[in-house]
Every structure is written in structure tokens, then in C-alpha cells.
Design an enzyme around this catalytic site. Structure first.
Site, short mmCIF file in Angstrom:
data_model
loop_
_atom_site.label_atom_id
_atom_site.label_comp_id
_atom_site.label_asym_id
_atom_site.label_seq_id
_atom_site.Cartn_x
_atom_site.Cartn_y
_atom_site.Cartn_z
CB THR A 90 4.02 0.59 -4.91
OG1 THR A 90 4.10 1.73 -4.05
CG2 THR A 90 4.44 -0.61 -4.11
CB VAL A 112 -3.03 4.34 2.06
CG1 VAL A 112 -1.56 3.99 2.14
CG2 VAL A 112 -3.23 5.77 1.63
CB ALA A 162 -0.92 0.00 1.23
CB CYS A 163 2.45 3.32 -2.04
SG CYS A 163 1.85 3.21 -3.71
CB ALA A 164 0.98 8.15 -1.75
#
Length: 107
Positions: free
Chosen positions: A16, A41, A9-11
Site C-alpha cells: 500500500t 491491519v 490498512a492492508c495485510a
């Protein structure tokens, strides 16, 4: 069906995606049948409440500030969670990130 599922999970889920590719290559080279994917996220609650929740959840360094909150949510449903090391993320070191995920799953 994969043996294990690793969620990142990233912004926004974009930066990613390259790391996911590197992780898939590393897992394949190690003979591991892993499903690896990245989401934003904003999708964490959906991922953790799904019947097909991941075996481990890794957070991108850019969302490390959410770590405590997400670890509580993940622990409540039995999913280990941690933040990807900044150096491994920056170098797109799929092998190290898969190893970190393995360590969490085998905890």
C-alpha cells in the site's frame, strides 16, 4: 498540521505504500493538505484509539474480509471506513482513492 488524515490498512502495510505515494501526489495536485499513511491491519486498534485518529480509514482489498468488524470499530469512534475498490488498488489510482476518501469524509 494537515487538514485531513487518511489511513490505509492492508495485510502488511507494504504494497500500500506505493498507493500512498500516488494518493499524496493526487491530493497535492488538487490543492489538498492531507496526511496519508499506510499501516498493517494489526495496527487498526491503535490507530482508532489514538488521540490523533484518522479522519477516514480505508482497507486494502486483500483484507476486505475484515470489513464488517473494522467498520463497527471505526464507527464507534466516528471514523468512516470502507474497502478500496480492487480496480483502483490494482491500477494504483491515487486520484480515485482520494476521491473515495473525500466522499466518505463528507458523507
Amino acid at each position: 498540521m494537515a487538514d485531513k488524515v487518511i489511513a490505509l490498512a492492508c495485510a502488511a502495510g507494504m504494497s500500500t505504500s506505493l498507493l500512498v505515494t500516488k494518493m499524496q501526489q493526487a491530493a497535492q495536485e488538487a490543492g489538498k493538505d492531507y496526511e496519508i499513511y499506510a499501516k498493517s491491519v494489526a495496527e487498526i486498534d491503535n490507530m482508532l484509539s489514538s488521540s490523533e485518529k484518522p479522519d477516514v480509514l480505508l482497507l486494502g482489498p486483500q483484507v476486505a474480509y475484515m470489513k464488517n468488524e473494522v467498520i463497527k470499530k471505526a464507527a464507534a469512534v466516528g471514523v468512516p471506513c470502507d474497502v478500496i475498490k480492487m480496480q483502483d488498488y490494482g491500477m494504483m489510482n491515487g486520484k480515485n482513492v482520494v476521491a473515495a476518501a473525500d466522499a466518505l469524509m463528507n458523507g
